[in-house]
Scaffold this active site. Structure first.
Site, mmCIF file in Angstrom:
data_model
loop_
_atom_site.group_PDB
_atom_site.id
_atom_site.type_symbol
_atom_site.label_atom_id
_atom_site.label_comp_id
_atom_site.label_asym_id
_atom_site.label_seq_id
_atom_site.Cartn_x
_atom_site.Cartn_y
_atom_site.Cartn_z
ATOM 1 N N GLU A 107 44.594 29.590 28.245
ATOM 2 C CA GLU A 107 43.548 30.594 28.498
ATOM 3 C C GLU A 107 44.131 31.799 29.221
ATOM 4 O OE1 GLU A 107 41.334 27.431 30.407
ATOM 5 O OE2 GLU A 107 41.272 28.586 32.263
ATOM 6 N N LYS A 155 44.785 34.519 32.133
ATOM 7 C CA LYS A 155 44.734 34.602 33.590
ATOM 8 C C LYS A 155 44.144 35.978 33.899
ATOM 9 C CE LYS A 155 47.387 33.744 37.751
ATOM 10 N NZ LYS A 155 46.675 34.728 38.537
ATOM 11 N N ASP A 206 42.758 39.154 35.849
ATOM 12 C CA ASP A 206 43.232 39.840 37.042
ATOM 13 C C ASP A 206 42.066 40.468 37.791
ATOM 14 O OD1 ASP A 206 45.070 40.627 38.846
ATOM 15 O OD2 ASP A 206 45.820 42.326 37.692
ATOM 16 N N TYR A 256 36.156 29.520 34.491
ATOM 17 C CA TYR A 256 37.231 28.698 33.935
ATOM 18 C C TYR A 256 37.433 27.359 34.626
ATOM 19 C CZ TYR A 256 39.327 31.561 37.619
ATOM 20 O OH TYR A 256 39.575 32.222 38.791
ATOM 21 N N LYS A 278 53.090 34.435 34.036
ATOM 22 C CA LYS A 278 52.713 35.825 34.338
ATOM 23 C C LYS A 278 53.436 36.806 33.426
ATOM 24 C CE LYS A 278 51.804 36.620 38.727
ATOM 25 N NZ LYS A 278 50.738 37.210 39.528
ATOM 26 N N CYS A 327 51.107 76.625 50.474
ATOM 27 C CA CYS A 327 50.228 76.278 49.357
ATOM 28 C C CYS A 327 50.768 76.888 48.056
ATOM 29 C CB CYS A 327 48.812 76.793 49.625
ATOM 30 S SG CYS A 327 47.717 76.494 48.227
ATOM 31 N N CYS A 334 48.094 79.702 46.907
ATOM 32 C CA CYS A 334 47.784 80.939 47.633
ATOM 33 C C CYS A 334 48.835 81.313 48.665
ATOM 34 C CB CYS A 334 46.400 80.825 48.283
ATOM 35 S SG CYS A 334 46.372 79.676 49.657
ATOM 36 N N CYS A 350 45.837 72.743 52.624
ATOM 37 C CA CYS A 350 45.875 74.198 52.659
ATOM 38 C C CYS A 350 44.640 74.638 53.434
ATOM 39 C CB CYS A 350 45.843 74.773 51.246
ATOM 40 S SG CYS A 350 45.489 76.540 51.263
ATOM 41 N N CYS A 367 41.560 80.329 48.779
ATOM 42 C CA CYS A 367 42.506 79.653 47.893
ATOM 43 C C CYS A 367 41.811 79.330 46.559
ATOM 44 C CB CYS A 367 42.992 78.391 48.597
ATOM 45 S SG CYS A 367 44.111 77.396 47.615
HETATM 46 S S1 IVH Z 1 42.304 27.872 37.354
HETATM 47 C C1 IVH Z 1 43.192 24.951 40.986
HETATM 48 N N1 IVH Z 1 42.142 29.613 35.438
HETATM 49 O O1 IVH Z 1 44.361 32.749 39.484
HETATM 50 C C2 IVH Z 1 43.363 26.266 40.333
HETATM 51 N N2 IVH Z 1 42.593 30.434 37.629
HETATM 52 O O2 IVH Z 1 46.640 31.668 41.278
HETATM 53 C C3 IVH Z 1 42.128 26.697 39.641
HETATM 54 N N3 IVH Z 1 42.757 32.884 37.748
HETATM 55 O O3 IVH Z 1 42.688 32.035 42.439
HETATM 56 C C4 IVH Z 1 42.274 28.017 39.048
HETATM 57 N N4 IVH Z 1 42.386 33.281 35.621
HETATM 58 O O4 IVH Z 1 41.514 33.556 40.832
HETATM 59 C C5 IVH Z 1 42.359 29.435 36.749
HETATM 60 N N5 IVH Z 1 41.911 31.048 33.621
HETATM 61 C C6 IVH Z 1 42.126 30.865 34.910
HETATM 62 C C7 IVH Z 1 42.350 31.940 35.800
HETATM 63 C C8 IVH Z 1 42.582 31.683 37.151
HETATM 64 C C9 IVH Z 1 42.613 33.823 36.815
HETATM 65 C C10 IVH Z 1 43.065 33.176 39.156
HETATM 66 C C11 IVH Z 1 42.160 32.518 40.145
HETATM 67 C C12 IVH Z 1 43.031 31.774 41.115
HETATM 68 C C13 IVH Z 1 44.379 32.305 40.812
HETATM 69 C C14 IVH Z 1 45.378 31.197 40.987
#
Ligand code: IVH
Length: 667
Positions: free
Chosen positions: A112, A114, A116, A224, A311, A405, A408, A423, A429
């Site tokens: 899945e 991750k 941000d 998730y 990552k 500046c 001006c 400025c 200006c």
């Molecule tokens: S599972 C026990 N699934 O990543 C861990 N985390 O470094 C349960 N995050 O604090 C987390 N996408 O905020 C999980 N698909 C995903 C995620 C995810 C983002 C973040 C989450 C967590 C951090 C872990």
């Protein structure tokens, strides 16, 4: 006939279903207008029948007025992090290690995104959201339930399903790219500091004190991880599919992967495909699917052994510096900008990157024609992260911050403790002047259509607008004399200027470009001071007593009004007829003149807004009603009262009065 209670319940149910169709399924089945009408009707009914109030009603998603510090609570299950890696090899090793540890049992993995953003834990009891808590330090977090309620894709009440009586659901609160860009564009325009990336914007927004502002920002959330007893399924994937049925958004890219080969394919695919996603991601997460196997694998001190995060590399490019320029903002702040040999980065061509201020520029130690590393990790605005010093041209000179500046020529000043050079030539200006005019006429300020960035510059160059008050001396003939300017454009601007005379005080205040006074603060100041004259007379102490106003802002306000140039501009704006006080009846205007009267408001008004009339009715002892019935005492009608309402009044013999008659009645 449906009773009010039945109608309220029906509307809540329908609105919940439409919210789900719109925010989760992306398949709206009614127009926004119809949705708003339904929501308004529900608001009205709930107002008339406070006995049926329910904190889970869809109307509560717009946020309450509540402002208080956040309460902290311990997490039921600690919020751990994931072990992570940047290498496919290490993911492969994890897969092999896990399979070995499971000693030949059939195993599956789930891949899945991750996300941000910022993590959130939701607690549901009996199908209702009872609490939302941030990660905090992993052991305890902040209770942000009111803010979370404003996220429309999170169900406050679950759809029917096999959800456990009590469970915890974890996920990520995100600001989609589109909303992030919109927010930053707005902040850039207001010269407020920009958010570096959607993650910072999301976590900052979640910790705001005003849920109404949170509601405006457009957060979203994906889930998730389901925790609790008596979960519906014995696999992670199965549980997430259930969670989806209860009304949540789960990552649509979630896939079952059977072996190492499929894991690697998933990584290779999403490494590029993720750039097309509407939200920021910083990697992928792989989890063992079977909950029993998860239990067997267990945890290290910090993270589960049954999951790993891969990552993505932040995207970087190296390109040559052409020159450094210095932008001058409307408040006079000077920003150093690296102008680059164009380079392709994450699908866009980058030509300019901000270096924010002198300190950051010095830290980078920029020399002429240096090769610079530009990065665009989770960020939309590229930033310079370093210099390839080995490629420095012999004899290249260090680039210094300007002392005068660039627009001006005035010597710059830097206040103690401040990162920015300014400025001080506020009134002479050119980019500061045109920047203030551009701000003044903006949509959220005086909303004068037809004058934008380019037009502000033209008007300045032609000597027609040298400050914001000059706008009100503009004549149609002046505009017609400009190059490529026709009747239509001139009429549009003149009409915009005319209409701006009735823009409410809080927006006039925001339009003035008082240092640090943004949109939200302007509202608070307007509400507290009530008029410009009163504000101009306030002491630093009085100003600091206003919510959100600190000592630095208070001094900025006092200095602004102390300037003879600003005073003259303000007097001219007053003469031009701008709103210098809030248009709100105060406590003194209370009476019982409308006691026992039930009044229906209909149409559009010119002297007060509909909400103000509602307030006036309440302050004078009357009752507002949403629809005309035998009980209606009279209808307060503005323009465009609907024909159906008119006929109903005729049929029931209910008097219709206009706003002048109404205001006279209260005299
Ligand atoms: S599972 C026990 N699934 O990543 C861990 N985390 O470094 C349960 N995050 O604090 C987390 N996408 O905020 C999980 N698909 C995903 C995620 C995810 C983002 C973040 C989450 C967590 C951090 C872990």
């Amino acid at each position: 006939m449906e009773t009010a209670k039945q109608e309220i319940e029906r509307l809540r149910e329908e609105l919940n279903a439409h919210n789900h169709r719109y925010y989760v399924l992306n398949e709206p089945s009614i127009s926004d207008y119809d949705f708003d009408q339904m929501l308004k009707r529900l608001e009205q009914l709930e107002k008339e029948h406070p006995e049926y109030d329910d904190p889970y009603s869809p109307t509560h998603r717009v946020g309450s007025d509540l402002t208080k510090g956040f309460e902290q609570v311990p997490h039921v299950y600690p919020m751990l992090s994931l072990s992570n890696t940047y290498s496919i090899e290490e993911v492969d090793q994890w897969v092999e290690r896990t399979e070995r540890a499971l000693a030949g049992q059939e195993s599956e993995f789930v891949g899945e995104m991750k996300f941000d953003g910022t993590s959130i834990s939701l607690i549901y009891e009996h199908g209702r959201l009872v609490r939302a808590v941030t990660r905090g330090d992993g052991e305890k977090g902040d209770v942000v339930t009111e803010n979370i309620k404003t996220i429309k894709s999170i169900p406050l009440v679950l759809k029917p399903g096999n959800w456990p009586e009590m469970f915890e659901l974890r996920g990520e609160v995100l600001l989609p790219w589109k909303e992030f860009d919109r927010l930053n564009a707005e902040r850039a325009f207001n010269e407020e500091p920009l958010f570096a990336n959607p993650r910072n914007a999301a976590s900052g927004t979640l910790k705001m004190q005003d849920p109404r502002e949170v509601a405006r920002r457009g957060l979203d959330a994906y889930f998730y991880y389901l925790l609790g007893e008596n979960l519906p399924c014995d696999t992670h994937y199965g549980n997430m599919m259930e969670v989806k049925k209860w009304g949540f958004k789960v990552p649509p890219q979630m896939t079952i992967l059977h072996d190492l080969k499929e894991v690697d394919q998933y990584i290779n695919y999403w490494d590029t495909a993720r750039k097309e996603l509407p939200v920021a991601t910083d990697g992928l997460v792989f989890k063992v699917n079977s909950l029993r196997q998860q239990l067997n694998l267990g945890y290290t001190a910090k993270s589960p052994r049954w999951a790993i995060a891969y990552k993505f590399q932040a995207e970087q490019a190296c390109t040559e510096l052409r020159f450094v320029s210095f932008d001058v903002g409307r408040m006079g702040i000077i920003t150093p900008v690296a102008n680059l040999e164009p380079v392709l980065l994450s699908g866009t061509i980058v030509k300019r990157a901000s270096m924010h201020n002198e300190d950051i520029m010095n830290e980078l130690d920029i020399h002429e024609h240096d090769m610079l590393y530009v990065e665009k990790g989770g960020e939309i605005i590229p930033k310079i992260v370093g210099v390839d010093k080995s490629a420095r041209k012999p004899g290249a000179q260090k680039v210094h911050f300007v002392t005068h500046c660039p627009a001006c020529g005035t010597p710059l000043v830097r206040q103690e403790g401040e990162a920015a050079w300014m400025c001080p030539n506020k009134y002479g200006c050119p980019p500061q002047i045109t920047g203030r005019v551009e701000h003044f006429v903006g949509r959220r300020m005086m909303n004068i259509d037809g004058i934008g960035e380019e037009m502000s510059e033209v008007l300045f160059e032609q000597g027609l607008v040298k400050n914001i008050a000059d706008i009100y001396d503009l004549k149609r003939e002046d505009l017609l004399r400009l190059e490529r300017f026709g009747d239509k454009s001139a009429d549009r601007i003149m009409a915009g200027i005319e209409a701006s005379r009735s823009v409410p005080f809080e927006r006039v205040l925001y339009a003035l470009s008082i240092p640090l006074v943004g949109e939200t603060t302007s509202k608070k100041i307007a509400k507290s001071a009530k008029s410009l004259d009163r504000l101009m007379a306030m002491s630093e102490e009085e100003l600091c007593a206003i919510e959100d106003v600190g000592a630095i802002m208070a001094r900025g306000i006092i200095e602004y009004f102390a300037s003879p140039v600003n005073r003259e501009i303000i007097e001219r704006l007053r003469k031009a007829g701008l709103q210098f006080q809030i248009d709100e009846p105060d406590e003194g205007e209370m009476s019982d003149k409308l006691a026992g009267k039930t009044i229906v408001i209909s149409g559009v008004f010119s002297k007060h807004s509909r909400d103000e009339y509602k307030k006036i009715i309440e302050l004078n002892g009357g009752k507002n009603a949403g629809s005309i019935s035998k009980k209606t005492s009279f209808v307060l009608a503005g323009e465009n009262m609907g024909p159906a309402k008119y006929e109903k009044c005729q049929a029931l013999g209910i008097p219709i009065i206009n706003e002048d008659q109404f205001l006279e009645m209260l005299q």
